[in-house]
Design a protein around this motif. Structure first.
Motif, PDB file in Angstrom:
ATOM      1  N   GLU A 152       0.838  -1.210   0.000  1.00  0.00           N
ATOM      2  CA  GLU A 152       0.000   0.000   0.000  1.00  0.00           C
ATOM      3  C   GLU A 152       0.871   1.258   0.000  1.00  0.00           C
ATOM      4  O   GLU A 152       0.870   2.057   0.933  1.00  0.00           O
ATOM      5  N   LYS A 153       1.604   1.438  -1.103  1.00  0.00           N
ATOM      6  CA  LYS A 153       2.550   2.538  -1.200  1.00  0.00           C
ATOM      7  C   LYS A 153       1.863   3.903  -1.231  1.00  0.00           C
ATOM      8  O   LYS A 153       2.395   4.879  -0.701  1.00  0.00           O
ATOM      9  N   VAL A 154       0.704   3.988  -1.853  1.00  0.00           N
ATOM     10  CA  VAL A 154      -0.008   5.266  -1.903  1.00  0.00           C
ATOM     11  C   VAL A 154      -0.398   5.701  -0.491  1.00  0.00           C
ATOM     12  O   VAL A 154      -0.216   6.863  -0.101  1.00  0.00           O
ATOM     13  N   TRP A 155      -0.927   4.780   0.289  1.00  0.00           N
ATOM     14  CA  TRP A 155      -1.329   5.049   1.669  1.00  0.00           C
ATOM     15  C   TRP A 155      -0.108   5.376   2.519  1.00  0.00           C
ATOM     16  O   TRP A 155      -0.137   6.299   3.333  1.00  0.00           O
ATOM     17  N   GLU A 156       0.973   4.642   2.318  1.00  0.00           N
ATOM     18  CA  GLU A 156       2.212   4.914   3.048  1.00  0.00           C
ATOM     19  C   GLU A 156       2.696   6.332   2.776  1.00  0.00           C
ATOM     20  O   GLU A 156       3.053   7.073   3.706  1.00  0.00           O
ATOM     21  N   ARG A 157       2.700   6.730   1.515  1.00  0.00           N
ATOM     22  CA  ARG A 157       3.161   8.083   1.170  1.00  0.00           C
ATOM     23  C   ARG A 157       2.257   9.161   1.766  1.00  0.00           C
ATOM     24  O   ARG A 157       2.737  10.217   2.190  1.00  0.00           O
ATOM     25  N   LYS A 158       0.964   8.881   1.811  1.00  0.00           N
ATOM     26  CA  LYS A 158       0.036   9.846   2.398  1.00  0.00           C
ATOM     27  C   LYS A 158       0.315  10.024   3.888  1.00  0.00           C
ATOM     28  O   LYS A 158       0.330  11.150   4.406  1.00  0.00           O
ATOM     29  N   LEU A 159       0.553   8.908   4.576  1.00  0.00           N
ATOM     30  CA  LEU A 159       0.871   8.985   5.996  1.00  0.00           C
ATOM     31  C   LEU A 159       2.230   9.643   6.225  1.00  0.00           C
ATOM     32  O   LEU A 159       2.400  10.416   7.182  1.00  0.00           O
ATOM     33  N   ASN A 160       3.195   9.353   5.352  1.00  0.00           N
ATOM     34  CA  ASN A 160       4.499  10.008   5.470  1.00  0.00           C
ATOM     35  C   ASN A 160       4.348  11.526   5.384  1.00  0.00           C
ATOM     36  O   ASN A 160       4.995  12.273   6.128  1.00  0.00           O
ATOM     37  N   SER A 161       3.499  11.971   4.472  1.00  0.00           N
ATOM     38  CA  SER A 161       3.266  13.409   4.331  1.00  0.00           C
ATOM     39  C   SER A 161       2.617  13.983   5.587  1.00  0.00           C
ATOM     40  O   SER A 161       2.997  15.061   6.065  1.00  0.00           O
ATOM     41  N   LEU A 162       1.638  13.248   6.141  1.00  0.00           N
ATOM     42  CA  LEU A 162       0.987  13.704   7.373  1.00  0.00           C
ATOM     43  C   LEU A 162       1.979  13.784   8.522  1.00  0.00           C
ATOM     44  O   LEU A 162       1.968  14.740   9.304  1.00  0.00           O
ATOM     45  N   ILE A 163       2.833  12.772   8.642  1.00  0.00           N
ATOM     46  CA  ILE A 163       3.834  12.772   9.709  1.00  0.00           C
ATOM     47  C   ILE A 163       4.764  13.969   9.558  1.00  0.00           C
ATOM     48  O   ILE A 163       5.032  14.693  10.524  1.00  0.00           O
TER      49      ILE A 163
END
Length: 288
Positions: free
Chosen positions: A246-257
């Motif tokens: 789930e790379k898209v979700w991972e990147r979204k969370l990385n941005s939030l972090i």
């Protein structure tokens, strides 16, 4: 906040330390087919969490991981929904891999059962001693002052290896790693033993031990174990875990972090979590 509950076995055990994610080897292989971000809910921020793992998480929402989950949900503009299951054998298989939820807030970096986000804090195991006692200046498990002392340690965690190497296990008192915390709480029991004099020092995962000391043991001193010269390391980077693929979700969370790191740090600091620099060599403040 909407709560969702999975049926759990009566004998299921809660985790004692977040580092258990690296030690336990949760049962169940990863799915044969790669997951995709299409499985991530668009209507709720769905969190997999332990219902009885204070100071990290619990059903009341009082844990610092609960507060981080609330922050993430608010930034996404989504309601927060929990799937509760003890952080023990089968946790990932029965929650994240079963698509019952989409993220584990606190997960040690490097476990292949999940896809790790960027880490959002680094912490370490700590030595806890009476603040006015003879061990108050000890900063490493190799210190000669620890010889012949009774040291409490959770069985199977990395500091136990260091203690064995330094000849500290003969008088050590072990506490269970895997327990049902409705009936047994190793961290609280260890600190109660330290207060009573049953042990001379306690070794705990910092994000568990330090917040408990801050909340209810003002006469104890917490020292992160950062100076051990031999493996295993005693500091770990903590991430959020999502399904593999789930790379898209991972990147979204990385941005939030990344965009909300200061608020995350504030939550962790308020709880009393020892925050270290990325290399685990000193306090986070030293990097500013």
């Amino acid at each position: 906040m909407r709560l969702r509950k999975l049926k759990t076995p009566a004998s299921a055990a809660s985790r004692v330390a977040v580092i258990g994610a690296l030690l336990l080897g949760f049962s169940g292989a990863a799915p044969a087919l790669a997951q995709t971000s299409d499985l991530v809910s668009k209507t709720a921020f769905r969190v997999c969490a332990d219902p009885a793992n204070m100071p990290m998480s619990d059903r009341s929402g009082a844990g610092f991981e609960n507060k981080i989950a609330e922050l993430m949900a608010s930034k996404l503009g989504l309601p927060l929904e929990y799937t509760w299951f003890p952080m023990a054998t089968g946790f990932i298989r029965k929650t994240l891999q079963a698509n019952a939820c989409d993220v584990v807030i606190g997960y040690a970096q490097g476990d292949e059962l999940v896809l790790n986000t960027n880490h959002y804090y680094t912490s370490a195991f700590v030595l806890i001693v009476p603040s006015s006692g003879p061990l108050a200046g000890v900063t490493t498990l190799t210190d000669p002052l620890l010889k012949d002392k009774r040291i409490g340690v959770v069985a199977g965690v990395p500091p136990a290896t260091q203690m064995a190497r330094n000849g500290l296990m003969a008088k050590a008192k072990g506490y269970h790693l895997m327990v049902d915390r409705r009936y047994e709480d190793p961290a609280d029991d260890m600190l109660a033993d330290l207060e009573s004099g049953a042990i001379d020092a306690a070794v705990l995962w910092g994000p568990i031990g330090a917040p408990i000391v801050k909340a209810s043991h003002p006469n104890l001193k917490v020292t992160p174990l950062l100076k051990e010269a031999t493996p295993p390391k005693l500091f770990y980077r903590i991430t959020m875990g999502v399904r593999q693929g789930e790379k898209v979700w991972e990147r979204k969370l990385n941005s939030l972090i990344r965009r909300n790191q200061s608020e995350i740090n504030a939550i962790l600091t308020e709880a009393g979590v020892p925050l270290l620099n990325d290399m685990g060599t000193g306090p986070l403040e030293a990097m500013k």
